[in-house]
Motif scaffolding. Structure first.
Motif, mmCIF file in Angstrom:
data_model
loop_
_atom_site.group_PDB
_atom_site.id
_atom_site.type_symbol
_atom_site.label_atom_id
_atom_site.label_comp_id
_atom_site.label_asym_id
_atom_site.label_seq_id
_atom_site.Cartn_x
_atom_site.Cartn_y
_atom_site.Cartn_z
ATOM 1 N N GLN A 159 -2.076 36.854 84.135
ATOM 2 C CA GLN A 159 -1.764 35.756 83.917
ATOM 3 C C GLN A 159 -2.483 35.335 82.939
ATOM 4 O O GLN A 159 -1.457 33.987 81.434
ATOM 5 N N HIS A 160 -3.847 35.010 82.479
ATOM 6 C CA HIS A 160 -4.860 34.544 80.794
ATOM 7 C C HIS A 160 -4.076 35.339 79.809
ATOM 8 O O HIS A 160 -3.849 34.640 78.910
ATOM 9 N N ALA A 161 -3.479 36.475 80.193
ATOM 10 C CA ALA A 161 -2.505 36.497 78.733
ATOM 11 C C ALA A 161 -1.925 35.731 78.073
ATOM 12 O O ALA A 161 -0.620 35.778 77.315
ATOM 13 N N PHE A 162 -0.682 34.832 79.127
ATOM 14 C CA PHE A 162 0.191 34.543 79.416
ATOM 15 C C PHE A 162 0.579 33.439 79.196
ATOM 16 O O PHE A 162 1.197 33.039 80.449
ATOM 17 N N PRO A 163 -0.658 31.948 79.306
ATOM 18 C CA PRO A 163 -0.508 31.021 79.953
ATOM 19 C C PRO A 163 0.888 30.360 79.665
ATOM 20 O O PRO A 163 1.620 30.160 80.600
ATOM 21 N N GLU A 164 2.017 30.656 79.085
ATOM 22 C CA GLU A 164 3.285 30.290 79.012
ATOM 23 C C GLU A 164 4.012 30.528 80.252
ATOM 24 O O GLU A 164 5.309 29.789 80.047
ATOM 25 N N LEU A 165 3.953 32.139 81.098
ATOM 26 C CA LEU A 165 4.902 32.397 81.412
ATOM 27 C C LEU A 165 3.891 31.863 83.294
ATOM 28 O O LEU A 165 2.588 32.185 83.256
ATOM 29 N N SER A 166 4.895 31.469 84.222
ATOM 30 C CA SER A 166 4.272 31.698 85.233
ATOM 31 C C SER A 166 4.081 32.939 86.147
ATOM 32 O O SER A 166 4.289 33.852 85.853
ATOM 33 N N ILE A 167 2.815 32.751 87.058
ATOM 34 C CA ILE A 167 3.239 34.153 87.995
ATOM 35 C C ILE A 167 3.858 34.532 88.749
ATOM 36 O O ILE A 167 4.673 35.919 88.009
ATOM 37 N N GLU A 168 5.286 34.080 88.605
ATOM 38 C CA GLU A 168 6.162 34.426 89.664
ATOM 39 C C GLU A 168 7.322 35.276 88.206
ATOM 40 O O GLU A 168 7.954 36.073 88.655
ATOM 41 N N GLN A 169 6.739 34.475 86.991
ATOM 42 C CA GLN A 169 8.000 34.815 86.157
ATOM 43 C C GLN A 169 7.436 36.526 85.879
ATOM 44 O O GLN A 169 8.582 37.047 85.862
ATOM 45 N N ILE A 170 5.986 35.909 85.830
ATOM 46 C CA ILE A 170 5.626 37.927 85.122
ATOM 47 C C ILE A 170 6.139 38.757 86.552
ATOM 48 O O ILE A 170 6.354 39.793 86.265
ATOM 49 N N ALA A 171 5.387 38.790 87.860
ATOM 50 C CA ALA A 171 6.083 39.305 89.196
ATOM 51 C C ALA A 171 7.425 40.072 88.909
ATOM 52 O O ALA A 171 7.066 41.322 89.133
ATOM 53 N N SER A 172 7.693 38.672 88.277
ATOM 54 C CA SER A 172 9.714 39.044 88.735
ATOM 55 C C SER A 172 10.125 40.131 87.405
ATOM 56 O O SER A 172 10.958 40.701 87.364
ATOM 57 N N ARG A 173 8.630 40.713 86.588
ATOM 58 C CA ARG A 173 9.439 41.665 84.842
ATOM 59 C C ARG A 173 8.439 42.839 85.803
ATOM 60 O O ARG A 173 9.170 44.228 84.758
ATOM 61 N N ILE A 174 7.726 43.145 86.625
ATOM 62 C CA ILE A 174 6.994 44.490 87.160
ATOM 63 C C ILE A 174 7.481 45.191 87.279
ATOM 64 O O ILE A 174 8.772 44.722 88.250
ATOM 65 N N GLU A 175 7.919 46.274 87.445
ATOM 66 C CA GLU A 175 8.647 47.752 87.062
ATOM 67 C C GLU A 175 8.055 48.456 87.750
ATOM 68 O O GLU A 175 7.014 48.680 87.801
ATOM 69 N N LYS A 176 8.665 49.467 88.896
ATOM 70 C CA LYS A 176 7.755 50.947 89.117
ATOM 71 C C LYS A 176 8.495 51.682 88.594
ATOM 72 O O LYS A 176 9.538 52.069 87.846
#
Ligand code: ARG
Length: 564
Positions: free
Chosen positions: A12-29
């Protein structure tokens, strides 16, 4: 701790513009194991960062440090994550075991009420395949919503009112026998109803008679009410046998008749709001042409109310009684227009909660590609179908495990489970081909397959005399089979969220199949009972697997026998 959440926190520190949830929802398998356990795509962040995606990925990859992350790799527009298997695996199993049955419980619902209108068969008619689907899908949705933190109210909105009951009474008084009805209620009543229609073709005065009896019923005539009540009781009694086999209970049996005295208030309100128009003597609510909905018929020219009138009264009653956050109607897709109409009328009446009414439609059950009909004489009695499934399960058990204790109950769980799983593994709008033989197979995506996998896991624990609750593994495993299984088990809460948001039990059914397949590949490559330092960790994972399968099966409305 959710793995995606952990990864999101670590970047998250690299994307302060995005919330943790927003980042988490992008993560793929990633599709391929060599691309790591999880991947974070960055291609759509180019604008935000004013950099090319591969450059973003490279710089991000070098910034990630977390005790659970073994290494990261930038590959094109992706950052691939390779986790510390042993550490994370141990953490996953410990969490599942510590949570037990509560693993996966969510607070999405915040204790709010959801009313589910499900099953809702019609009195004096056979319980149809459509009613079976509604029962099974609705019950599973209720279980899913409960695990997500909602309070649920299962309402069996019996079809126990309408002009057809006038006809039935007239037919019974002409041709019926109390003894025959008592002996064989639904087929006998159906016969009378069919005969009434046949005779009415040549003798239209019968229709008037039927109408007259319904009018009497509505006006509270004693003879009419007594007969109606009796037909209702006999039918309910028949339906109850099916519900007992399925293991399903309801909070309310308030059917259409319950709203007989609650419609007038709604009609008056519609009048006050100037929403009623006369159309060929009938009172209707005109609906928005943009939705191309036909007008909603509220009262016929002879004063009789309709299906929609009762559904309106029921919606208002339920809002008042339960103050629902959502009202779900689990009803076949052929009634889509009806539910759009009812919802539109509530909207036009200015009620904001109309938005919370959701029709949950589903497709047909087919036999050899044709609709399985309970009409037109050739009725397939549902109870017989369920019994047959149970008998088939019983003979399977007799062949495979003749000394099984509690054989009959296990056969019921397996037979009924087969029917439920067969229904729920498909997205509900798909029509499904009904084949008992297919449903009861032990291989492939079937109920017996998942129940059998669960029983297999239980048997390992039994053989090891392993008694678990509270025991966390002292170390993690790091082979690929147990690692893949563990990651999958940890996806249970996320899977549940999707099933809840999409009102879609098939997401859970598919998930259980994945878990079972993953468990079975591990099983094929592992000696569980070998005395070595990993034995305890293996058994912990086996136990965690049984917990997740049990909970998932419970969400579908299925049992999880420990032996079969
Ligand atoms: N009894 C109806 C039928 O068998 C289903 C009722 C569905 N629920 C409702 N609120 N209209 O077609």
């Amino acid at each position: 701790m959710d793995i995606k959440q952990m990864i999101a926190e670590s970047i998250q520190h690299a994307f302060p513009e995005l919330s943790i949830e927003q980042i988490a929802s992008r993560i793929e398998k990633p599709k391929y194991a060599q691309h790591g356990d999880y991947a974070f795509p960055v291609f759509d962040l180019a604008k935000l960062k004013k950099q090319a995606p591969p450059a973003i990925a490279t710089s991000l990859s070098s910034m990630i440090h977390h005790p659970w992350v073994m290494k990261t790799e930038a590959v094109g527009p992706y950052v691939n994550f390779f986790l510390q298997k042993e550490k994370v695996q141990k953490e996953i199993v410990s969490t599942i075991i510590a949570s037990g049955k509560d693993f996966g419980n969510l607070q999405i619902g915040k204790g709010e009420n959801v009313v589910l209108d499900l099953s809702s068969p019609n009195i004096a008619k056979p319980f149809s395949m459509g009613h079976l689907r509604s029962t099974v899908i609705g019950n599973s949705l209720a279980n899913i919503l409960e695990k997500c933190g909602y309070q649920t109210v299962r309402i069996n909105y019996l079809g126990d009112w309408g002009t057809q009951f006038g006809k039935l009474i007239a037919a019974y008084l002409k041709w019926g026998s109390a003894e025959a009805v008592r002996k064989n209620p639904i087929p006998e009543l159906l016969k009378l109803y069919v005969k009434f229609h046949q005779e009415a073709e040549t003798d239209p005065s019968l229709d008037d008679e039927g109408r007259l009896w319904f009018k009497r019923l509505e006006d509270g005539n004693e003879e009419a009410l007594a007969l109606w009540n009796w037909f209702r009781e006999e039918s309910l009694h028949e339906f109850q046998r099916i519900y007992d086999l399925l293991g399903i209970e309801f909070d309310s049996f308030n059917g259409e008749a319950f709203y007989n005295d609650k419609m007038e208030a709604i009609i008056n309100r519609l009048k006050e709001l100037n929403l009623l128009t006369l159309s060929e003597g009938a009172e209707v609510v005109e609906l928005d042409e943009s939705l191309s909905l036909p007008p909603c018929l509220i009262r016929k020219s002879d004063g009789a109310t309709l299906y929609a009138t009762r559904d309106l009264a029921a919606a208002f009653y339920r809002k008042k009684e339960y103050n629902f956050a959502k009202a779900l109607y689990i009803v076949g897709q052929e009634q889509t227009v009806h539910f759009q109409q009812v919802k539109s009328v509530v909207q036009k009446m200015g009620e904001r909660w109309a938005e919370d009414m959701h029709h949950i439609p589903f497709g047909l059950l087919l036999k050899d590609g044709k609709k399985m009909s309970t009409r037109k004489g050739k009725i397939i009695l549902l109870e017989k179908v369920i019994q047959e499934a149970i008998e088939l399960a019983e003979s399977n058990i007799a062949a495979k495990n003749p000394h099984l204790p509690n054989k009959q109950e296990v056969a019921r769980l397996v037979g009924v489970g087969a029917i439920i799983f067969h229904d729920l593994k498909n997205f509900r709008l798909n029509s499904i081909e009904f084949s008992l033989a297919d449903m009861l197979k032990f291989e492939g995506e079937t109920g017996p397959y998942v129940q059998y996998t669960h029983a297999r896991a239980c048997s390992i624990l039994r053989k090891a005399s392993w008694s678990a609750p509270g025991h966390a593994p002292s170390q993690g495993l790091n082979d690929d089979y147990s690692w893949n299984l563990s990651k999958l088990l940890y996806e249970f809460p996320g899977t549940l969220t999707k099933a809840c948001e999409g009102f879609d039990p098939s997401i859970i059914a598919k998930y259980i199949v994945d878990v079972c397949q993953s468990f079975n590949s591990w099983y094929g490559h592992q000696k569980f009972l070998t005395e070595d330092e990993e034995k305890g960790s293996r058994l912990s994972l086996v136990y965690a697997t049984t917990l997740v399968i049990q909970e998932s099966l419970h969400l579908l409305g299925m049992g999880a026998p420990e032996e079969m």
